[in-house]
Design an enzyme around this catalytic site. Sequence first.
Site, PDB file in Angstrom:
ATOM      1  N   THR A 104       2.853  67.750  31.771  1.00  0.00           N
ATOM      2  CA  THR A 104       3.698  67.455  30.611  1.00  0.00           C
ATOM      3  C   THR A 104       3.976  65.968  30.400  1.00  0.00           C
ATOM      4  O   THR A 104       4.368  65.564  29.312  1.00  0.00           O
ATOM      5  CB  THR A 104       5.045  68.192  30.729  1.00  0.00           C
ATOM      6  OG1 THR A 104       5.654  67.819  31.959  1.00  0.00           O
ATOM      7  CG2 THR A 104       4.855  69.696  30.665  1.00  0.00           C
ATOM      8  N   ASP A 105       3.758  65.153  31.450  1.00  0.00           N
ATOM      9  CA  ASP A 105       4.132  63.735  31.319  1.00  0.00           C
ATOM     10  C   ASP A 105       3.360  63.026  30.208  1.00  0.00           C
ATOM     11  O   ASP A 105       3.905  62.143  29.534  1.00  0.00           O
ATOM     12  CB  ASP A 105       3.907  62.997  32.653  1.00  0.00           C
ATOM     13  CG  ASP A 105       4.909  63.426  33.721  1.00  0.00           C
ATOM     14  OD1 ASP A 105       5.908  64.080  33.367  1.00  0.00           O
ATOM     15  OD2 ASP A 105       4.678  63.115  34.901  1.00  0.00           O
ATOM     16  N   GLU A 298      11.843  43.630  10.031  1.00  0.00           N
ATOM     17  CA  GLU A 298      12.360  42.739  11.080  1.00  0.00           C
ATOM     18  C   GLU A 298      11.407  41.579  11.392  1.00  0.00           C
ATOM     19  O   GLU A 298      11.730  40.722  12.207  1.00  0.00           O
ATOM     20  CB  GLU A 298      12.636  43.545  12.354  1.00  0.00           C
ATOM     21  CG  GLU A 298      13.909  44.371  12.290  1.00  0.00           C
ATOM     22  CD  GLU A 298      15.170  43.521  12.277  1.00  0.00           C
ATOM     23  OE1 GLU A 298      15.138  42.374  12.762  1.00  0.00           O
ATOM     24  OE2 GLU A 298      16.187  44.005  11.752  1.00  0.00           O
TER      25      GLU A 298
HETATM   26  N1  LIG Z   1       5.800  68.880  34.293  1.00  0.00           N
HETATM   27  C1  LIG Z   1       4.680  68.204  34.592  1.00  0.00           C
HETATM   28  O1  LIG Z   1       3.607  68.687  34.309  1.00  0.00           O
HETATM   29  C2  LIG Z   1       4.829  66.856  35.230  1.00  0.00           C
HETATM   30  C3  LIG Z   1       3.656  66.374  36.055  1.00  0.00           C
HETATM   31  N2  LIG Z   1       3.989  65.116  36.674  1.00  0.00           N
HETATM   32  C4  LIG Z   1       2.415  66.142  35.202  1.00  0.00           C
HETATM   33  O2  LIG Z   1       2.515  65.615  34.125  1.00  0.00           O
HETATM   34  O3  LIG Z   1       1.340  66.455  35.631  1.00  0.00           O
END
Ligand SMILES: NC(=O)C[C@H](N)C(=O)O
Length: 341
Positions: A104-105, A298
């Site tokens: 998710t990162d 800006e």
């Molecule tokens: N929740 C996740 O998947 C975090 C993990 N560090 C990743 O991105 O692989």
Amino acid sequence: MLCAATAHAAGRMPNVVILATGGTIAGTGATSTTTVGYTAAKVGVDDLIKAVPELKQVAHVTGEQVFQIASENMSNEHWLTLAKRVNTLLAKPDVDGIVITHGTDTIEETAYFLDLVVKSKKPVVVVGAMRPSTAISADGPINLYNAVLVAGSQDAIGKGVLVVMNDQINAARDVSKTNTTTTDTFKSTELGLLGYVVGNQPHFYRVSTRKHTVDTEFDVSNLNALPQVDIAYTYANVGPTAVNALVAAGAKGLIHAGVGDGSLPNKVRPALSAAREKGVVIVRASRVGQGIVARNGEANDDQLDFVVADTLNPQKARILLMLALTRTNDTKEIQRMFYTY
Ligand SMILES: NC(=O)C[C@H](N)C(=O)O
């Protein structure tokens, strides 16, 4: 079953390919209560599929292990490999949709990259999990089930690359991770999600109006690398060190993650201006997380020959600038792309 897919119209279940890349959805922890401090990218694609036998009720699913990495290690090269595989698979008449399991990162970055380079209207859904597969109430299995439902649905055709997490469907362009650990972390902020997955069915309420997939000018089929584009982050008391170092290291483009409406501190402006004079393309973005960076607001972008990121966050602006630089160095053209995609 309520899953309405083109394949269903032809009297068969959709064929969905799951491309596994690692992440927490494939992670394992020491105990069932280990929800931090686990190891990402351990479980193979076959076991991910086996863990959700309900998938068989909604699609013919096959799996491929493309990578096995935590997504903080995702690179431009991984993206090119993945995009080429997605395009090859979607060109096959018997593939109806693709699900990519991902950490998710950087899910929002991979999803936006694919949104710009996938050459098919067929659904592509990127999915992950915030809890490892071994956790109590792991979110991976339901997220994977929902992702397969969406990837096999005719309602998802032509909507661009989607991120399905926590029963919500988001457009790749607008979604971001907004919380470090919670399962409701993915939000499209003020621009809004596209829909929900409820009752074994996707429900769409809106579409992204920005061009994507078959309507972009980007083609990665012959690319083995992308131009170097980096991000310089701004904060109170920042100096020119990062900008100068990135330019010295060979950046062809720089995203300035400015404060507020992309404001340029006096100590950074000359370094960015000097970089532009050397040919580096400068894009003013914002660290704020939502809203437009207004052209000639800006900073006098016309005079400085800078580009503005519109509503793209810095990490997504980096992706669009890399792809833009595969086509042109003309800043007017690049600005047009930032108002198009
Ligand atoms: N929740 C996740 O998947 C975090 C993990 N560090 C990743 O991105 O692989």
